[in-house]
Structures are given as C-alpha cells and as structure tokens.
Design a protein around this motif. Structure first.
Motif, short mmCIF file in Angstrom:
data_model
loop_
_atom_site.label_atom_id
_atom_site.label_comp_id
_atom_site.label_asym_id
_atom_site.label_seq_id
_atom_site.Cartn_x
_atom_site.Cartn_y
_atom_site.Cartn_z
N GLN A 1 0.77 -1.21 0.03
CA GLN A 1 -0.10 -0.05 -0.06
C GLN A 1 0.96 1.22 0.00
O GLN A 1 0.64 2.35 -0.76
N ALA A 2 2.05 1.35 0.65
CA ALA A 2 2.71 2.59 0.72
C ALA A 2 3.52 2.57 -0.45
O ALA A 2 3.66 3.81 -1.06
N GLY A 3 3.72 1.54 -1.41
CA GLY A 3 4.26 1.56 -2.80
C GLY A 3 3.56 2.39 -3.75
O GLY A 3 3.55 3.23 -4.53
N LEU A 4 2.02 1.95 -3.60
CA LEU A 4 1.15 2.54 -4.32
C LEU A 4 0.73 4.03 -3.97
O LEU A 4 0.19 4.60 -4.92
N SER A 5 0.84 4.46 -2.59
CA SER A 5 0.35 5.76 -2.44
C SER A 5 1.53 6.15 -1.33
O SER A 5 1.63 6.45 -0.15
N PRO A 6 2.43 6.89 -2.35
CA PRO A 6 3.57 7.46 -1.55
C PRO A 6 3.38 8.78 -0.90
O PRO A 6 2.40 9.28 -1.15
N PRO A 7 4.13 9.27 -0.03
CA PRO A 7 4.03 10.80 0.68
C PRO A 7 3.62 11.79 -0.25
O PRO A 7 4.37 11.91 -1.44
N GLY A 8 2.76 12.56 -0.28
CA GLY A 8 2.41 13.49 -1.11
C GLY A 8 1.35 13.20 -2.29
O GLY A 8 0.90 13.94 -2.87
N GLY A 9 1.38 11.92 -2.51
CA GLY A 9 0.26 11.34 -3.51
C GLY A 9 0.77 11.42 -4.81
O GLY A 9 2.07 11.46 -4.94
N VAL A 10 -0.04 11.28 -5.60
CA VAL A 10 0.53 11.41 -7.23
C VAL A 10 0.01 12.52 -7.91
O VAL A 10 -1.19 12.97 -7.63
N TRP A 11 0.50 13.02 -9.00
CA TRP A 11 -0.18 13.92 -9.82
C TRP A 11 -1.74 13.57 -10.70
O TRP A 11 -1.63 12.42 -10.84
N GLN A 12 -2.57 14.35 -10.57
CA GLN A 12 -3.91 14.18 -11.06
C GLN A 12 -3.92 14.31 -12.51
O GLN A 12 -5.00 14.19 -13.24
N ASP A 13 -2.93 15.13 -13.03
CA ASP A 13 -3.19 15.48 -14.53
C ASP A 13 -1.85 15.60 -15.07
O ASP A 13 -0.65 15.39 -14.49
N ASP A 14 -1.59 15.54 -16.61
CA ASP A 14 -0.40 15.79 -17.33
C ASP A 14 -0.04 17.23 -17.53
O ASP A 14 -1.09 18.12 -17.29
N ALA B 1 -0.03 12.30 -15.35
CA ALA B 1 -0.87 11.76 -14.25
C ALA B 1 -0.54 10.37 -13.55
O ALA B 1 -0.19 9.42 -14.55
N GLY B 2 -0.60 10.34 -12.28
CA GLY B 2 -0.23 8.98 -11.90
C GLY B 2 1.25 8.90 -11.31
O GLY B 2 1.64 7.98 -10.55
N GLN B 3 2.03 9.69 -11.58
CA GLN B 3 3.26 9.85 -11.24
C GLN B 3 3.46 10.40 -9.74
O GLN B 3 2.80 11.34 -9.38
N SER B 4 4.66 10.17 -9.06
CA SER B 4 4.68 10.43 -7.50
C SER B 4 4.92 12.04 -7.55
O SER B 4 5.88 12.59 -8.20
N VAL B 5 4.36 12.81 -6.80
CA VAL B 5 4.77 14.13 -6.55
C VAL B 5 6.00 14.17 -5.95
O VAL B 5 7.00 14.90 -6.11
N MET B 6 6.27 13.36 -4.92
CA MET B 6 7.42 13.23 -3.79
C MET B 6 8.78 12.99 -4.98
O MET B 6 9.89 13.61 -4.53
N ALA B 7 8.63 12.33 -6.12
CA ALA B 7 9.72 12.09 -7.07
C ALA B 7 10.03 13.40 -7.71
O ALA B 7 11.61 13.49 -8.00
N TYR B 8 9.25 14.28 -7.72
CA TYR B 8 9.78 15.73 -8.37
C TYR B 8 10.23 16.71 -7.23
O TYR B 8 11.13 17.67 -7.39
N THR B 9 9.57 16.55 -6.09
CA THR B 9 9.93 17.58 -5.28
C THR B 9 10.87 17.41 -4.25
O THR B 9 11.90 18.09 -4.01
N LEU B 10 11.20 15.88 -3.84
CA LEU B 10 12.04 15.61 -3.01
C LEU B 10 12.80 14.20 -3.52
O LEU B 10 12.52 13.06 -3.02
#
Length: 420
Positions: free
Chosen positions: A253-266, A283-292
């Motif tokens: 579940q943690a792998g599918l829902s990383p902290p900060g969630g995922v982008w909702q649009d392209d 859309a669907g990519q992790s927000v945390m992967a871009y910010t941190l």
C-alpha cells in the motif's frame, strides 16, 4: 473400440440379456470401450453385484486390467464405496488387491482419498498380514495414514492405529511423519483428537520396543524435547506468516500511495520556472519524486526491501519445502528483522519528508533517538539468539558436561524457545 452390446446392457442393468451375450460370445467380456473400460469396470462402478458375479465367472483376469484412467475394477468399486461388489471381486481374484493405479496408488489409498471406511475394512480383512501393501507409499511418499491425517478423517485414523500394524512414524518424500503433517496443516477442531491418537500409538510402540528403564531415562526426555521442538516450530511458523502478511500488505500500500500522493493530470512543463514541481510530469506519477527526489529514492528502496523480505518469508512458508530444522527458522527470523527494520526506516523517511522546515530540527532529534533505541533492541535480540546458537553447538559437540547439558535442556532452553 466403441461400446458394444455388452457394455450397453451393463450400463442399463439388463441381467438376462447379459447372460445370453456371455453364453453365446464370452470373448466380449474382454473388449474395451473408447475410454478403455471393460464391462467389469462399468458393472463395478455401477454396483451391479449379480452382473459382476457373472462377468468374473467367465474371466476373472479382467480384475487386473486398468482402464484409460489407470484404474482397475477393484479401484472403481473402492472409489464408489461398492462394498459388496468389492467383496465379490476379491473372492474371484484376491491378488488383484495389490494392483496399483497408474498414479501409484493402492486400493487402500483410494478408500482414504474418497473416505470409504467400510471398503477399507473389507480390503484389510483380505490383506490380513500383508504389511507391505498396508504401508505402501504413493508417488509423494504418503502412506494411507498420511492421507487420512491430512484429510482429518478421524474414524479412519483411529481404525488404522488401533486395528492394523501401520507405521505411525513413517516419513513421506518431504521427510514428514503423519504428526508433522498435522502440525503444519490448517487448525481444526479435530486436530487435538487426532494428535492424541498419534501420540498414544507412538508411546505404545515405544513401550513394546524399548525396556522400561530406557523409557524413563532416555525415551521420555527425547520425546518431550521432540514434541517441544515441533510445537516451537509450529508456533513460530504461524507467527511469522501473520507478521509477514501484515508487513507485505503495508509495504504494498505504501508503494502505491507515496507521501504527497500522485499527480492528477498531465503537465507539459514551464521552461522558465526553476521549481521542480513545474517540470513536465504525467498523471499517476509520484509528486515526491519531483519535489524531493533523493528522499523519494530512499523511501522506495527501504519500502521495496521490506516488501520483498516479507514475500520471501511467505513464499518459504507455502512452498512445501521440509523446513523442520531450527536453522531454517532462524534464517526466516533474520529475514523478518530485515523487513521490520526496512519498514521502520521507511516510516522515518516519510516522517522527515512531510515535516515543515520550522519543526524539522525537532523531528530529526526524535528520529535519532528512536533509531538508537531500535538498534539497541535489535542488538539485544541478536546477542540472545547468537548465545543460544553457541550453547547449542557446544552441547552438540560435547564441550558442555552432561549435567550442564541437561540443565540447559530442562531449564534455560525452555525459556529461550519463546524468544523470537
């Protein structure tokens, strides 16, 4: 060859017509249909006693013939529970009781497999003292006692233990006795009664084969230790399976829902912006992967380690491999430590990444203290288990005196067995 008149008459149960056919053309009793079944196969499966008598009087050798599924008429009678038919076949051809199926199963295996107690009793009367067939093992090394224990058939287990010379300590291809199979199976209300029957039989055999003084000095202690060893392994297997399943679920579940969630649009991106969040993303990519990105990498590494370590334990538990030694259990316990530690680090990475700047220092201090406490706890558990391992090796190779060894077995080791 397709069905002939005799096969059709047997299926319909036309006794008089069958007698006429056998009188005029007895060779039809040897013919097989498209499924490789003779008229005797069909009559045995249907339970037509009179027809079976007529057919075996013409040619009793058909009792030995296997059909397309690798079963003889006796096998079909045992499977269907046709006790009277089975008796007639055994009278006509007693050696046919020893014929095996194409899968290497005896008639007794089929009786247990399809829960036919009365048929099994009849077969055992004809076999009398044929212990070889009684203790015959199928391709998986299971005797009829293994199968009856695995299927929790209490009445058959009692009958085999009380009325036959079945080998209660026989081991299958996985080196498991019937009692081992019972302890590894899913818990059931019938388990206690079956376990008591198996233990009572084992004690009875020990009394007959061993002197009373030897039982008091050696057999009693070794049996107690073996029971305790088996119970310890069973408890640890159950605990590891539960904890591993829980950790695998949390990590998934943690792998599918990383902290900060995922982008909702392209987003195609803003070339003039220096903010990482304004870079192109889907859309669907992790927000945390871009910010941190660095902390996201740490998060996914620790979470993946926890997930795979938990799945490894589950795979070993359900693989059916003979893991009856303590060293296998200790290996799984170390794997569980790795999974729990990785899950703990995943939590701390998540906590730090979600903490605002103005309280970040406080969170770092708390995290450091928590990690130190956690490592201390892991160290205590490791030292405890390492000490147990050393004592076991010293006792095994005779570096500890006999009295000291007995004290460890009867005292300290009983307490250590409950330590994970």
């Amino acid at each position: 060859m397709s069905e002939n008149q005799l096969h059709t008459a047997v299926l319909l149960g036309h006794v008089e017509f069958i007698n006429r056919i056998l009188t005029t053309n007895p060779e039809l009793s040897k013919s097989l249909n498209s499924k490789g079944s003779s008229a005797l196969h069909l009559a045995s499966a249907k339970g037509h006693v009179t027809i079976v008598k007529d057919l075996v009087s013409v040619d009793s050798s058909m009792c030995y013939v296997l059909d397309g599924d690798g079963r003889s008429p006796l096998h079909l009678a045992a499977i269907k529970g046709r006790t009277v038919v089975l008796g007639e076949l055994l009278k006509a051809a007693p050696p046919a009781a020893a014929v095996l199926t194409a899968a290497g199963e005896s008639c007794l295996h089929l009786c247990v497999k399809y829960n036919r107690l009365e048929s099994m009793k009849l077969l055992l009367k004809f076999l009398e003292r044929d212990d070889k067939l009684l203790n015959w093992k199928d391709r998986e090394g299971n005797t009829v006692l293994h199968l009856s224990v695995a299927k929790k058939q209490i009445e058959i287990v009692k009958y085999l233990l009380n009325n036959t010379r079945i080998e209660a300590e026989s081991r299958n291809a996985n080196a498991l006795t019937p009692l081992d199979l019972l302890l590894q199976s899913t818990r059931d209300l019938r388990d206690l009664e079956i376990k008591q029957c198996l233990e009572k039989c084992r004690e009875s055999v020990a009394r007959n084969d061993t002197d009373i003084s030897e039982i008091n000095k050696t057999t009693k202690n070794s049996a107690k230790k073996k029971h305790k060893h088996t119970d310890w392994l069973a408890r640890k297997r159950n605990a590891l399976m539960i904890v591993a399943s829980l950790l695998a679920t949390v990590a998934f579940q943690a792998g599918l829902s990383p902290p900060g969630g995922v982008w909702q649009d392209d987003f195609s991106g803003n070339p003039n912006s220096t903010i990482r969040a304004d870079k192109p993303h889907k859309a669907g990519q992790s927000v945390m992967a871009y910010t941190l990105p660095k902390k996201y990498g740490q998060y996914m590494i620790f979470n993946t380690v926890a997930f795979l370590a938990s799945l490894s334990i589950i795979l070993l538990q359900v693989s059916g491999l003979p893991m009856r030694k303590r060293r296998w259990m200790w290996t799984q316990m170390v794997t569980m430590w790795i999974a729990i530690s990785a899950q703990t680090l995943t939590y701390f990475v998540t906590l730090v990444s979600m903490t605002p700047k103005h309280v970040e220092r406080t969170v770092y201090d708390v995290a450091k203290i928590s990690v130190m406490v956690w490592l201390s706890l892991i160290g205590v558990v490791f030292v405890g288990n390492a000490s147990r391992c050393v004592m076991y090796l010293l006792r095994k190779y005779g570096y500890i005196a006999e009295k000291a060894s007995e004290a460890i077995v009867n005292g300290e080791d009983e307490e250590d067995d409950d330590v994970l």
